[in-house]
Design a protein around this motif. Structure first.
Motif, PDB file in Angstrom:
ATOM      1  N   SER A 219       0.987   0.812  25.431  1.00  0.00           N
ATOM      2  CA  SER A 219       1.678   0.424  24.264  1.00  0.00           C
ATOM      3  C   SER A 219       3.276   0.638  24.588  1.00  0.00           C
ATOM      4  O   SER A 219       3.012   0.930  25.437  1.00  0.00           O
ATOM      5  N   ARG A 220       4.048   0.150  24.360  1.00  0.00           N
ATOM      6  CA  ARG A 220       5.229   0.183  24.333  1.00  0.00           C
ATOM      7  C   ARG A 220       5.701   1.829  24.668  1.00  0.00           C
ATOM      8  O   ARG A 220       6.380   2.298  25.687  1.00  0.00           O
ATOM      9  N   TRP A 221       5.177   2.832  24.127  1.00  0.00           N
ATOM     10  CA  TRP A 221       5.894   3.840  24.132  1.00  0.00           C
ATOM     11  C   TRP A 221       4.661   4.890  25.560  1.00  0.00           C
ATOM     12  O   TRP A 221       5.471   5.663  25.780  1.00  0.00           O
TER      13      TRP A 221
ATOM     14  N   TRP B 117       4.133   3.017  27.810  1.00  0.00           N
ATOM     15  CA  TRP B 117       4.558   3.064  29.258  1.00  0.00           C
ATOM     16  C   TRP B 117       6.414   3.083  29.336  1.00  0.00           C
ATOM     17  O   TRP B 117       6.851   3.672  30.470  1.00  0.00           O
TER      18      TRP B 117
END
Length: 441
Positions: A24-26, A28
């Motif tokens: 997810s973006r978190w 990354w």
């Protein structure tokens, strides 16, 4: 499969259970922050080129150590001062200036961790080789501590996120050997012992949690795939039963109605109509037994179709029999075969037969007093089937379930890369046209 792919498959080994969830973006952001922090720490630690080492020298030796500053003279025993309170001699180490290749190795020893979930084995080997290259020169003790921590994170990522178990085991064993040969393990102070004990426990706990999560995800995917397979099989059975039952029942209904109409005035014609009803019923029962027998082949337990002679699936070789049944119901049918008939694949042959059967059934039910023409054209690489009538068709919405047969035909033809075009003709009537390639694209 080529020899290279087979060789790489043997090296990588079997895949682990499940697949890690997509980052997810978190995730990354967290990996990027971790990689950047460790990179800055490695560079800063390696730029610290001087450090002091405390070395007790009970003998008071003044022998200079090669490459180091000479030790200060040992202090004589002072009256009233215990031995444990005497100052400890210190040795200052000064390393050569940092070179460009050492800075590049320091960056590669931590920065690739940003991709540790996407390419775990590649990141592990990049970090390990960079640490070895860095320590081929004069690496500072602070840089050694950070590169060791970076290597632990890379090894954990390879063990948890790589789908190739054999490659992971071989890589971790090689990494342990490299740490034993090269000075990659830092000196551990007493204050770091609790950290070195708790950190592996935390990593193992997180790994067990992640493994269970991947198993749950895999189980959910398998259940969803099973549900989709069951729904697809139900749809296939429904299409097959529709094709088998609808045509014969329609013929039986029309023939029974005709027999009832002429029963009082023309008993002989009524008798012929009832014979046609009987023949259609037998055909329907035979095809139903065939379909049920195919379904029972994969079932456990006693076979409900045991003892039934299962004839091959119908094909265009039974086109004459099909059109004769329609003619017996009072609908004139013309058949034209163009090209040189060839032996079709079983699936294509059955699909073409079902197209003609469904189109004739619809013509009988909806096109009162119309003439029907059937054209089968064998092309060089595809088969074209067309069934058209001259008119008299009522609206399909007047019949319950209208249009489901054509929808099933489109799905059936799509399996073989074929297309189905059905609609009204410009000068009246209705046309169904199917084009089926010889092979599945």
């Amino acid at each position: 499969m080529s020899r290279y792919e087979e060789f790489m498959g043997r090296i990588r080994g079997a895949r682990t259970i499940g697949a890690p969830p997509p980052p997810s973006r978190w995730t990354w952001a967290a990996d990027g922050l971790l990689a950047l922090s460790l990179t800055v720490a490695v560079i800063a630690g390696n730029l610290n080129r001087s450090y002091v080492e405390l070395r007790p020298d009970p003998a008071g030796s003044r022998t200079p150590v090669p490459g180091r500053l000479p030790s200060p003279p040992a202090l004589p025993d002072l009256p009233g001062v215990p031995d444990g309170s005497r100052p400890v001699p210190a040795v200052e180490h000064v390393l050569p200036p940092v070179e460009a290749w050492e800075m590049a190795a320091a960056v590669l020893a931590a920065l690739p961790l940003v991709l540790r979930r996407r390419h775990p084995l590649a990141v592990y080997w990049t970090v390990t080789v960079a640490a070895v290259v860095l320590h081929l020169g004069d690496a500072a003790a602070d840089a050694t501590r950070i590169t060791f921590a970076s290597g632990l994170v890379a090894a954990y990522s390879a063990a948890m996120y790589s789908p190739h178990r054999r490659s992971v085991a071989a890589s971790l064993a090689a990494g342990v050997l490299l740490h034993a040969v090269f000075p990659l393990v830092p000196e551990v102070d007493g204050d770091l012992v609790p950290v070195l004990v708790l950190l592996p426990l935390a990593l193992v706990s997180h790994g067990v949690h992640l493994w269970r999560q991947r198993e749950r995800t895999l189980r959910a995917e398998q259940e969803a795939e099973l549900r989709r397979a069951v729904e697809a099989e139900r749809s296939r059975i429904a299409r097959e039963l529709h094709d088998v039952v609808t045509h014969n029942v329609s013929m039986m209904t029309i023939q029974a109605g005709a027999a009832r109409t002429v029963l009082a005035t023309s008993p002989e014609q009524a008798r012929e109509a009832m014979l046609a009803v009987e023949a259609a019923g037998r055909t329907a029962m035979s095809e139903l037994r065939h379909v049920m027998g195919l379904l029972a082949m994969a079932a456990d337990g006693p076979d409900p179709a045991a003892g039934v002679a299962l004839a091959p699936q119908p094909g265009l070789d039974r086109l004459t029999e099909l059109t004769d049944r329609v003619r017996s119901s009072g609908v004139p049918v013309e058949v034209a075969v163009r090209g040189v008939p060839v032996e079709l694949p079983a699936g294509v042959d059955l699909a073409a037969y079902r197209v003609v059967q469904e189109a004739l059934t619809n013509a009988v039910k909806h096109a009162d007093g119309a003439r029907v023409s059937v054209t089968v054209e064998y092309g060089t690489d595809r088969l074209r089937v067309e069934v058209s009538d001259t008119g008299g068709r009522r609206l399909r919405t007047a019949e319950p379930g209208g249009g489901h047969g054509l929808l099933g035909l489109r799905e059936r033809l799509a399996v073989y890369g074929g297309t189905l075009d059905a609609g009204s003709r410009p000068h009246g009537g209705y046309r169904v046209r199917a084009v089926i390639p010889w092979e599945v694209p």
